[in-house]
Design a protein around this motif. Structure first.
Motif, short mmCIF file in Angstrom:
data_model
loop_
_atom_site.label_atom_id
_atom_site.label_comp_id
_atom_site.label_asym_id
_atom_site.label_seq_id
_atom_site.Cartn_x
_atom_site.Cartn_y
_atom_site.Cartn_z
N LEU A 390 0.83 -1.21 0.00
CA LEU A 390 0.00 0.00 0.00
C LEU A 390 0.86 1.26 0.00
O LEU A 390 0.58 2.23 -0.72
CB LEU A 390 -0.93 -0.01 1.23
CG LEU A 390 -2.07 -1.03 1.22
CD1 LEU A 390 -2.76 -1.06 2.58
CD2 LEU A 390 -3.09 -0.70 0.12
N THR A 393 2.57 1.73 -3.37
CA THR A 393 1.66 2.01 -4.48
C THR A 393 0.92 3.34 -4.33
O THR A 393 0.81 4.13 -5.28
CB THR A 393 0.63 0.86 -4.62
OG1 THR A 393 1.32 -0.39 -4.69
CG2 THR A 393 -0.21 1.04 -5.87
N TRP A 394 0.38 3.60 -3.12
CA TRP A 394 -0.47 4.79 -2.93
C TRP A 394 0.05 5.75 -1.86
O TRP A 394 -0.63 6.73 -1.54
CB TRP A 394 -1.90 4.37 -2.57
CG TRP A 394 -2.62 3.70 -3.70
CD1 TRP A 394 -3.07 4.28 -4.85
CD2 TRP A 394 -2.95 2.31 -3.81
NE1 TRP A 394 -3.67 3.35 -5.66
CE2 TRP A 394 -3.61 2.12 -5.05
CE3 TRP A 394 -2.76 1.20 -3.00
CZ2 TRP A 394 -4.08 0.89 -5.47
CZ3 TRP A 394 -3.22 -0.05 -3.42
CH2 TRP A 394 -3.87 -0.19 -4.63
N ASN A 397 -0.85 7.28 3.31
CA ASN A 397 -2.25 7.48 3.71
C ASN A 397 -3.05 6.18 3.59
O ASN A 397 -3.96 5.92 4.37
CB ASN A 397 -2.91 8.57 2.85
CG ASN A 397 -2.69 9.95 3.42
OD1 ASN A 397 -2.38 10.09 4.60
ND2 ASN A 397 -2.82 10.96 2.58
N ALA A 398 -2.71 5.36 2.60
CA ALA A 398 -3.46 4.12 2.37
C ALA A 398 -3.37 3.15 3.56
O ALA A 398 -4.39 2.60 3.98
CB ALA A 398 -2.97 3.45 1.08
#
Length: 438
Positions: A390, A393-394, A397-398
């Motif tokens: 996570l 990739t993002w 915050n994810a």
């Protein structure tokens, strides 16, 4: 007769104190050769050129291995001597940590760290067995919370020591030095611990405190694995609810445990030593939160462990929401929220173990707690590679949203068991078993 009773009370008080502090020192020592890995992660990433997802697979492999081994270790410990069990586990964990310190490849580090999971799984089952053998239901939650403080004591110790060792030597010394120390501590624990009251010629806790029939177990302490599983584990619905709730607790707990130093270093630009200090406050507040949760469940909620856990988890979800929404420009806000989240997270983590031991009965306490550990570390497995993926990739915050959803689901599961206690859950289990046999 009165003199004999006073002599027994005196012996009980002495051994209870000795057993409790030995368990605290013993399990704190396991964390010295466990949480050091998360502090070494930034250095390992740099030295071996790994991504967070790659290192996450090692963390996930550890969590899966630990969860499975903890249930097996719990079943074995229910039929073993807690003294030998804990000492062997600690010395074994110390030796594989020294192996990590001398490793020259990421594969060797991974193999040793997964091997560490087996020895680490031998740490808590002796605590579960000893606590339920030496303390009655009216004080078990409080004493469990006190014993559980060993996690935070050990974590705070290594969160302070490991950054210093890494800064003044290198990351390998964060494994070698604690490993050597824990070999010595393992020998001390072996000398201090004893098994159950009857091994010392004392009456069982049921006999001493004249517990009512609903809170008694029979005198046969070494029951078969079949009876443990088919009569105390498989049909026990409240226990399974605790297991699933523990999955969500450990998604959050192991997420912070494994990734917080890297998160703080990357998003806040602070040093590893400062990150270790901030996480020390998280663990210290967790120590207080765990002890108070046990006391609340004993004294105010009359043994309703799930009710206290539900309240803690609900407020934790709100704190995670504030943490996610915080602008990051208010000085000290994240530090305060981290400390508060530590307080709230460790309360349910303590009480899941107490509830599992009570729902499983003293005869299968370590097995029941071990089963919750399986689910907990499946949650930890999700946090290992899941948080790494996570974040890669993002962004960071994810994972925070991932933790928020886990807290909300955990709250709902505790709500289902709001009124469950040792007495009414045992009665419900007996009725279910009688219905199946009819």
């Amino acid at each position: 007769m009165q003199e004999a009773s006073q002599a027994i009370d005196k012996q009980y008080n002495y051994w209870r104190t000795r057993i409790l502090y030995a368990l605290i020192i013993g399990y704190a020592s396991f964390y010295l050769v466990r949480q050091n890995f998360s502090l070494a992660v930034p250095s390992i990433l740099d030295e071996f050129g790994l991504t967070k997802t790659q290192i996450g697979w090692i963390l996930t492999a550890f969590s899966i291995s630990y969860g499975i081994c903890k249930f097996i270790a719990g079943c074995i410990c229910d039929r073993s001597n807690a003294r030998y069990f804990m000492a062997i586990g600690l010395i074994g964990a110390a030796l594989v940590n020294i192996g990590i310190g001398f490793s020259s490849s990421i594969w060797m580090i991974g193999v040793f760290y997964v091997a560490n999971a087996w020895f680490q799984s031998m740490g808590w089952p002796p605590c579960t067995r000893s606590l339920t053998q030496w303390f009655g239901p009216k004080e078990l939650g409080t004493k469990w919370g006190i014993c559980n403080s060993s996690r935070e004591i050990g974590a705070i110790g290594i969160l302070i020591a490991a950054p210093w060792l890494i800064q003044h030597f290198e990351w390998r010394m964060a494994f070698i030095a604690p490993g050597i120390a824990c070999i010595v501590l393992g020998l001390i624990i072996f000398e201090r611990l004893r098994d159950n009251p009857k091994s010392l010629g004392l009456p069982s806790i049921e006999e001493k405190e004249q517990l009512p029939e609903s809170e008694r177990t029979d005198e046969n302490e070494r029951i078969s694995y079949r009876e443990i599983f088919f009569e105390h584990i498989l049909p026990n619905k409240p226990l399974w609810h605790m297991c699933i709730a523990n999955f969500f607790i450990y998604v959050i707990r192991m997420g912070f445990f494994n990734w917080a130093p890297t998160f703080l270093k990357e998003t806040k630009g602070i040093s590893l030593a400062h990150a270790g200090f901030q996480m020390s406050s998280f663990e210290f507040m967790g120590l207080i939160g765990g002890i108070l949760a046990g006391w609340f469940s004993d004294k105010i909620f009359s043994g309703r462990r799930s009710a206290v856990s539900c309240l803690y988890m609900g407020v934790l979800a709100l704190c995670l929401l504030f943490f996610w929404m915080s602008p990051g420009t208010i000085p000290g806000l994240e530090f305060i929220l981290l400390s508060l989240m530590g307080f709230l997270l460790y309360g349910p983590q303590v009480l899941v173990g107490v509830a599992a031991a009570e729902f499983g009965s003293r005869k299968a306490a370590a097995s029941a707690a071990g089963l919750t550990g399986v689910f907990g570390y499946l949650g930890g497995a999700f946090s290992g590679v899941g948080v790494g993926f996570l974040a890669d990739t993002w962004g960071w915050n994810a994972p925070i949203l991932f933790f928020l959803g886990s807290a909300a689901l955990g709250t709902l599961l505790f709500l289902i068991n709001w009124n469950k206690t040792q007495a009414n859950s045992k009665l419900e289990l007996s009725e279910d078993l009688a219905t199946q046999k009819a």
